[in-house]
Structure formats: C-alpha cells, structure tokens
Scaffold this active site. Structure first.
Site, short mmCIF file in Angstrom:
data_model
loop_
_atom_site.label_atom_id
_atom_site.label_comp_id
_atom_site.label_asym_id
_atom_site.label_seq_id
_atom_site.Cartn_x
_atom_site.Cartn_y
_atom_site.Cartn_z
N CYS A 58 0.84 -1.21 0.00
CA CYS A 58 0.00 0.00 0.00
C CYS A 58 0.86 1.25 0.00
O CYS A 58 1.83 1.35 0.77
CB CYS A 58 -0.92 -0.01 1.23
SG CYS A 58 -1.94 1.46 1.36
N CYS A 159 -7.60 1.89 -0.61
CA CYS A 159 -7.49 1.14 0.64
C CYS A 159 -7.68 -0.35 0.34
O CYS A 159 -8.62 -0.73 -0.36
CB CYS A 159 -8.52 1.62 1.65
SG CYS A 159 -8.39 0.73 3.23
N TYR A 311 -21.75 -11.05 27.23
CA TYR A 311 -21.30 -10.02 26.29
C TYR A 311 -21.74 -10.41 24.88
O TYR A 311 -20.95 -10.45 23.93
CB TYR A 311 -19.77 -9.83 26.36
CG TYR A 311 -19.23 -9.69 27.77
CD1 TYR A 311 -19.20 -8.45 28.41
CD2 TYR A 311 -18.77 -10.81 28.47
CE1 TYR A 311 -18.71 -8.32 29.71
CE2 TYR A 311 -18.29 -10.70 29.77
CZ TYR A 311 -18.26 -9.46 30.39
OH TYR A 311 -17.78 -9.35 31.68
N CYS A 408 -10.38 -10.78 22.48
CA CYS A 408 -9.62 -9.99 21.50
C CYS A 408 -8.38 -9.39 22.16
O CYS A 408 -7.66 -8.60 21.55
CB CYS A 408 -10.50 -8.88 20.91
SG CYS A 408 -11.14 -7.75 22.15
#
Length: 450
Positions: A58, A159, A311, A408
């Site tokens: 990129c 992107c 959650y 995470c």
C-alpha cells in the site's frame, strides 16, 4: 517482536520498544520517550534489513495508522501472533497449559473488512516528501485519522481493507463534494458540511452507505443522495445523519434512510444477521464464521445444554449456537444491541433464546440463575478490558461444566484465566487471526471444571 506489534531492543541494560521495524533489522534509533525502566524509539537509518521483511503493498504504508505489519510476511505474522498468545498465557496466566492448537489464519489477507469509516477534513495530513517538495497541495481529505492526531486526516487513494465498491464510493463522494463546493469539515473550528462516510459491505452482496454532515441542508443532501443512488445502484441501504455535536458518534442521533432498507444482512450457515447503521458486527465476517465454528466446537453441544452467552452483542454467537443447544441466555450492556439480538432470533425463527440488557455484573445474578437454571456451558466474549472481577466470582460460584472464553486481548484473558484456575483447567487454546497485516489476535480458551 513484542506487544502492540513493536520490536524490542536493548541498550545499556535498558529495554527499547521500536515501531515500524522487523526482528533482524539493524538500525540507528532516535529515542522519542524515556521512562525509568524502558525507552521508546523510532528508526532513523537502516543498515541491514531483516530476512523477515516483504515489500509493503500500500502506498500509504508508514503514514496511515492501519495495516502496520505489511512489511512482514503473513506466515511470520501468524507465528508472532501465536507467540503473543502463548507468552501472555504463560507469563500472566501462570497456569498449566495444554499444547496450543495452530493459529487459524485468515483466507483473505486483503479486502477482508465489511465496514470502514472515513473522515472529511479541510486540513489534510502532508507527508514529509510532500512538505519537502515545496508544492501546493489540495488540503481537502477523505480518509483516516493519523495515529495520535484527532485533527489530521490522511487522504486515502486506495485502501486494501474493504472490497469493491468501497474505494469507488469513497472517491466518488470526495469528487462530488469538491465539484459541488460542499465544504469539508474543520474539526478545530467546528465548521463545514461534509463530515464522515461509513461504508458497510455484506457477504450477501448488500451495501450500506451512511453520509454524515454537520448541518441540515435538505437540497444539498437530496442532490448528493440522488447522485449516489444513480451512480451506485448496488447500494441497498442509503442513509444520512445530521450531526452538529463535537464528535462523530451518532448512536444518540436519528439516522435517515433515504433509499432502500435501513439495514443490510450478513449470512452465516443460512442464519441471517440484520446489521443496522448502529449495529455491531464482526468486521471480518468470513473469519468470524471460523471463530464461531471453533467456539461452537469447543462448547461441545449435544442439544441438551443450557448456555449462557455473556457479552452477547447483537446475539451473533447466541443465535449461531442456538440450534445445537436446549436454550441460550444472552446478556449484553448495550440495549440497542439486545434489540438487534432479539430481531436476529425472530427473523431466523429461533425460539430458544432469551436476551437481557444491563451491566453484566448486575444481570448475572442469583435471581437469573434461579429463573433459568445453572448453565451447563458459558460462552464469554468480553471487550478488551476483559471480565469484571465480580463476573469471574459469579462464574466460580455458578460453576458451569465448561467455559469457552473468546478474547480480542490475550493479556486480559490470561488474567481472567488465572482467576478462574481456582476451579478450572485450561484444556484447549485456539488462536485465531481476524485482522491480517495488524498485530491484533483473537484467542479461544476452553476451561473445564476440575
């Protein structure tokens, strides 16, 4: 390679953390921060390049805050992610561990996200090369925040994170706004019109576009909406929001659906998940499917179990495992997410789910357990901060046979695993890569009652 994707070096017995390098690089460093026990530094000259390096794909790499691991090959990324999980569980968790399952890599390493959020700015960030060129540049930008700078936006040309038509839509909105003299927002002065653009693409082919503006200008908005609808007939949900607040969040504002439906759908094993403008849904849908399949496998459901899904968010995991369980109880802090969870059950004719909104440590109570029964299995997928200590204590008290802990943030997961080790053994560890080209890693731990 250590935490947050930084590399570690040592100088005079002092630890130095360095971003933007690879293990094996030989570099000159400039110290940017000095603390008692460590320093932070940036590379200023490369003498030798690591064999682990690859050519970033990129043009915005090194300036943009995303995809910071493009300079490292994907197999190497996976190796360091697995190591990160192992290091956290060993150093923080300090509990006996089984042999880890190999990390589940993502089939797609580019164009894997289903949601991107772009910000308009009238003072775009200029790179060193642009500044040194002495040229005049168009300072209107539509792109991403520069790390650590709330007021500077990097204008993005292409992107690699989201599939078509994401890039085409962003570039067209930017072009149209320039041609029509619609002023890009000034975050410091709090003035302008064009503010924010959100694009969501689903694996069903549906596309949502939300344009956020600072002022209510009906004629300009109608013209922009008509232009987008005509240029991109594939947009199935075209929406806008007027936001005159000091920040871009719009969870408390009305979102107007101009054309199409006010939501799109993701599909997982024939289960439809409705995604609205304010809904949370895993941003790598293909890999989320792999994550949830592995979660369901480790839960080892036979159809007779009572499952608590803590959650639960929009009830994705709860609805995904409901067909293999007797009953699923989902708990989530955000009331709008629970409304989404209920809708997701309804549209899929799933009748064995019940959802509660509220603070986890308050909802997960003796009264709830008395009403629904002691869970056989608990699935928990907390935010980055991990579980509240009161929630861990309640799990130890309720004592389900199995806890499947999806995280995470392996560091807070390791802390919680240590707390739970009083009554649980770690019997499986499965890292999952949800975000290629970044240092982030998900991890699933199966805890079995002793």
């Amino acid at each position: 390679m250590v935490a947050e994707g930084k590399c570690l070096a040592r100088h005079d017995n002092m630890v130095v953390f360095v971003a933007g390098v690879a293990p094996g690089d030989v570099v000159d460093l400039r110290v940017t921060r000095k603390k008692k026990s460590y320093m932070e530094a940036e590379p200023v000259h490369f003498h030798e390049l690591s064999e682990l390096r690859v050519q970033p794909f990129c043009e915005h790499f090194g300036t943009c805050g995303g995809c910071k691991w493009q300079h490292i090959g994907y197999d190497t990324q996976l190796y360091f992610k697995q190591k990160q999980v192992k290091d956290n569980l060993e150093r923080i968790g300090k509990v006996p561990l089984p042999e880890f399952d190999p990390i589940l890599g993502s089939e797609k390493t580019r164009y894997y996200r289903n949601k991107l959020e772009y910000t308009f700015s009238n003072t775009s960030w200029l790179t060193k090369e642009q500044i040194q060129s002495g040229q005049e540049y168009d300072r209107d930008a539509l792109g991403f925040h520069i790390p650590g700078r709330f007021d500077k936006i990097l204008d993005i040309k292409h992107c690699y994170l989201q599939p078509d038509p994401s890039n085409a839509i962003r570039l067209e909105v930017r072009k149209y706004a320039k041609e029509q003299n619609l002023p890009f927002f000034d975050i410091v002065k709090q003035e302008g019109y064009m503010r924010n653009l959100i694009i969501r693409t689903a694996n069903t082919g549906e596309v949502m576009v939300i344009v956020q503006v600072y002022e209510d200008r009906p004629a300009e908005m109608q013209a922009l909406m008509e232009h987008l609808a005509a240029t991109f007939p594939e947009i199935t949900s075209l929406q806008y929001v007027v936001n005159a607040k000091g920040n871009e969040t719009f969870h408390d504002l009305e979102v107007v659906c101009y054309k199409g439906l006010p939501y799109i759908h993701e599909d997982m094993e024939g289960i439809k998940f409705r995604v609205g403008p304010k809904s949370f849904y895993q941003t790598n849908a293909d890999q989320a499917y792999e994550l949830y399949k592995k979660t369901r496998e480790l839960a080892n459901l036979t159809g007779n179990e009572l499952v608590y899904d803590l959650y639960t968010g929009a009830g994705t995991i709860a609805n995904f495992v409901a067909r293999q369980a007797r009953e699923v109880i989902g708990i989530e802090y955000v009331p709008s997410a629970i409304e989404d969870a209920k809708i997701n059950s309804q549209i899929n004719n799933i009748t064995n789910t019940t959802f509660y909104a509220g603070d986890m440590k308050d909802i997960l109570s003796d009264e709830l357990v008395a009403r629904h029964g002691r869970p056989d299995v608990v699935i928990t997928d907390p935010p980055r901060a991990g579980m509240h200590e009161d929630v861990v204590k309640k799990l130890l008290q309720v004592h389900p046979n199995r806890i499947v802990y999806v995280s995470c943030n392996p560091a807070t997961q390791a802390r919680d695993v240590e707390w739970l080790s009083e009554k649980y053994d770690v019997t499986r560890v499965q890292p999952v890569d949800m975000f290629p080209q970044t240092h982030h890693v998900e991890n699933i731990v199966l805890l079995t009652a002793k």
